[in-house]
Design a protein around this motif. Sequence first.
Motif, PDB file in Angstrom:
ATOM      1  N   ASP A   1       0.824  -1.217   0.000  1.00 62.71           N
ATOM      2  CA  ASP A   1       0.000   0.000   0.000  1.00 62.71           C
ATOM      3  C   ASP A   1       0.860   1.269   0.000  1.00 62.71           C
ATOM      4  OD1 ASP A   1       0.763  -0.899   2.493  1.00 62.71           O
ATOM      5  OD2 ASP A   1      -0.971  -0.081   3.533  1.00 62.71           O
ATOM      6  N   LYS A   2       1.964   1.242   0.766  1.00 61.73           N
ATOM      7  CA  LYS A   2       2.848   2.417   0.817  1.00 61.73           C
ATOM      8  C   LYS A   2       3.531   2.626  -0.549  1.00 61.73           C
ATOM      9  CE  LYS A   2       2.154   2.946   5.195  1.00 61.73           C
ATOM     10  NZ  LYS A   2       1.251   3.983   5.626  1.00 61.73           N
TER      11      LYS A   2
ATOM     12  N   PRO B   1       0.414   8.844  -6.543  1.00 63.02           N
ATOM     13  CA  PRO B   1      -0.049   9.766  -5.490  1.00 63.02           C
ATOM     14  C   PRO B   1      -1.488  10.260  -5.678  1.00 63.02           C
ATOM     15  CG  PRO B   1       1.677  10.791  -6.850  1.00 63.02           C
ATOM     16  CD  PRO B   1       1.588   9.358  -7.261  1.00 63.02           C
ATOM     17  N   ASP B   2      -2.014  10.180  -6.918  1.00 63.65           N
ATOM     18  CA  ASP B   2      -3.369  10.693  -7.138  1.00 63.65           C
ATOM     19  C   ASP B   2      -4.451   9.629  -6.992  1.00 63.65           C
ATOM     20  OD1 ASP B   2      -2.418  13.231  -7.597  1.00 63.65           O
ATOM     21  OD2 ASP B   2      -2.048  12.824  -9.731  1.00 63.65           O
ATOM     22  N   THR B   3      -4.051   8.402  -6.686  1.00 57.30           N
ATOM     23  CA  THR B   3      -5.035   7.328  -6.528  1.00 57.30           C
ATOM     24  C   THR B   3      -5.287   7.102  -5.047  1.00 57.30           C
ATOM     25  OG1 THR B   3      -3.989   6.321  -8.451  1.00 57.30           O
ATOM     26  CG2 THR B   3      -5.565   4.964  -7.256  1.00 57.30           C
ATOM     27  N   MET B   4      -6.563   6.839  -4.720  1.00 53.65           N
ATOM     28  CA  MET B   4      -6.913   6.560  -3.325  1.00 53.65           C
ATOM     29  C   MET B   4      -6.525   5.114  -3.021  1.00 53.65           C
ATOM     30  SD  MET B   4      -8.414   8.065  -0.725  1.00 53.65           S
ATOM     31  CE  MET B   4      -8.905   7.486   0.890  1.00 53.65           C
ATOM     32  N   ILE B   5      -5.519   4.938  -2.194  1.00 54.96           N
ATOM     33  CA  ILE B   5      -5.045   3.585  -1.878  1.00 54.96           C
ATOM     34  C   ILE B   5      -5.605   3.086  -0.550  1.00 54.96           C
ATOM     35  CG2 ILE B   5      -3.007   2.140  -1.502  1.00 54.96           C
ATOM     36  CD1 ILE B   5      -3.182   3.188  -4.344  1.00 54.96           C
ATOM     37  N   ASP B   6      -5.747   4.010   0.395  1.00 57.92           N
ATOM     38  CA  ASP B   6      -6.238   3.620   1.720  1.00 57.92           C
ATOM     39  C   ASP B   6      -7.524   2.829   1.595  1.00 57.92           C
ATOM     40  OD1 ASP B   6      -4.361   4.411   3.440  1.00 57.92           O
ATOM     41  OD2 ASP B   6      -5.316   6.285   4.048  1.00 57.92           O
TER      42      ASP B   6
ATOM     43  N   GLN C   1       1.046   4.058  -2.976  1.00 59.62           N
ATOM     44  CA  GLN C   1       0.744   5.460  -2.676  1.00 59.62           C
ATOM     45  C   GLN C   1       1.859   6.378  -3.181  1.00 59.62           C
ATOM     46  OE1 GLN C   1      -2.428   6.421  -0.561  1.00 59.62           O
ATOM     47  NE2 GLN C   1      -1.850   7.687  -2.293  1.00 59.62           N
ATOM     48  N   GLU C   2       3.090   5.882  -3.085  1.00 58.25           N
ATOM     49  CA  GLU C   2       4.237   6.663  -3.557  1.00 58.25           C
ATOM     50  C   GLU C   2       4.247   6.774  -5.084  1.00 58.25           C
ATOM     51  OE1 GLU C   2       7.582   5.645  -0.381  1.00 58.25           O
ATOM     52  OE2 GLU C   2       8.331   5.462  -2.439  1.00 58.25           O
TER      53      GLU C   2
ATOM     54  N   GLU D   1     -10.843   0.195   5.344  1.00 57.38           N
ATOM     55  CA  GLU D   1      -9.604   0.528   6.067  1.00 57.38           C
ATOM     56  C   GLU D   1      -9.664   0.087   7.530  1.00 57.38           C
ATOM     57  OE1 GLU D   1      -9.100   4.754   6.095  1.00 57.38           O
ATOM     58  OE2 GLU D   1      -7.119   4.677   7.013  1.00 57.38           O
TER      59      GLU D   1
END
Length: 502
Positions: free
Chosen positions: A101-102, A109-114, A105-106, A303
């Motif tokens: 997930d980290k 950055p514009d996608t909702m990963i949480d 996210q890196e 989440e």
Amino acid sequence: MKIEDNIDTFNSLLKRAGFIWGPSPEIYGGLAGFYSYGPAGMALKNNVLSLFRKELRALGFGEVECPTVMPEIVWKASGHLDRFIDPVLKCSKCETLLRADKFLQEKLPDTMIDGISFDEMEKLIKKHKLTCPNCDTPIEKIEEYNLMLKTTVGNNSIAYLRPETATTTYLLFNRLDQVNRRQYPIKVFQYGKAYRNEISPRQMVLRMRAFDQFELQLFIGKKQEMNFEEYETIKSTSLPLLDWKLQEEKVQVPNKITLEEAINSKILKKPAYAYCLYLGYYLTRILGFTDDFMRFRQHSPNERAHYADDAWDLEIKTRQFGWVEICGIHDRTDYDLRRHGEFSKQVFSVMMDPNSKEKEIPQILEIAFGIDRILYTLLETSFTVDNERINLKLNPYLAPNQVAVFPLVRNKIEIKNLAKKVHELLLNHRIISFYDEAGSIGKRYRRQDELGTCYCITIDYESLDDNTVTIRERDSMEQIRIEIENIPEYLNEQFTVKNFQI
Ligand SMILES: [Zn+2]
């Protein structure tokens, strides 16, 4: 060298002043995810803890302490063995391990990963053709990785270091029920170490493998949750609540609304849960955090932890790491006691409502603080640089030194002796005083400013004539003159937390 107002200045202060050292053990190169606190860091931590303890005892909470090692069956029952897992990516060539997930996210950055599922993560990796950051091999599958640290006890029986204090508190339910004489809610807290085998710990003390938790629990009846006495006294408090819907609209900082509005508009379901948000807010504000740096963020349904029906994080805005969770408030329902009842064959259903003969398994509401995260965010948000003066604006009652005492000059023996006498007087009153005669008076002030010491006392020539000293206040740098015998009373007045209101 010019002192800049930036994060490097802050990070070097943490080490130089003795707040945080590591990764530990430094002389052997350090093991990721382990840090030590120096004397200043421990003094600050103990001041936070004693403030929390005092407030919570006043609010009717009792304290417990449990072992940090528990047998395997505990974690089977709690669900941690099956579900306390992180998604990891393992490079098939160089065996680099990444937290999926980290990593996503890196890269995106514009996608909702949480909160997205493991399957969805795999799809994103394929779609964007992501590769290993170390050797560029395409990454394929997500694997599950359990975060608990395993050990053996005695003759090879498997045990785990606890990943949270909460579960160990729940195992005491029968005992707590007895000492609380079957009055509900039962309010209890536990402070202590917890362990998580993070794959790639980063962000200093924010994500450690051994860390301190301070977790509050309410054992409460289902009816009582909806009809909660204390709610009436706190319902008009306004909190910055960023619910799940606002997050989808990309709101970062929400407007404050009252808890009553939140209940009426169904953002919050239960008055007792609203009280828990209030309590988290109260304990954070009393440490000196201001609204400018705070928000409550609701977890998305995906989440949430496996035990939670509703969950909100209290987050602090930092310069170095963005929004940082310092407290999680969880509605754990009857999940924990139901499971431990099943696995231990104990009966945890009790009569909770004096007007009804019906028995029920108590619900649990939890307020979980990470003490290391509190320390880091407190230090970072207190850190200021003004005209090259580093000033750590900690509350007077939290600063590692309460006061510092200086002789104006060190070569005049009468002044030095009187300064030592004042220092002794303060210590005898158990006011934590630091004596310093080295360097110019300006440098000595600077040294205390960066430790957050609120008051500096200087003994000068005039002191020899009239027994008065100057007390300089850290933020305003204003000085007052006061008689030596009145110093303890004056300072104690400043260190008392008086009628704190939010
Ligand atoms: Zn690789």
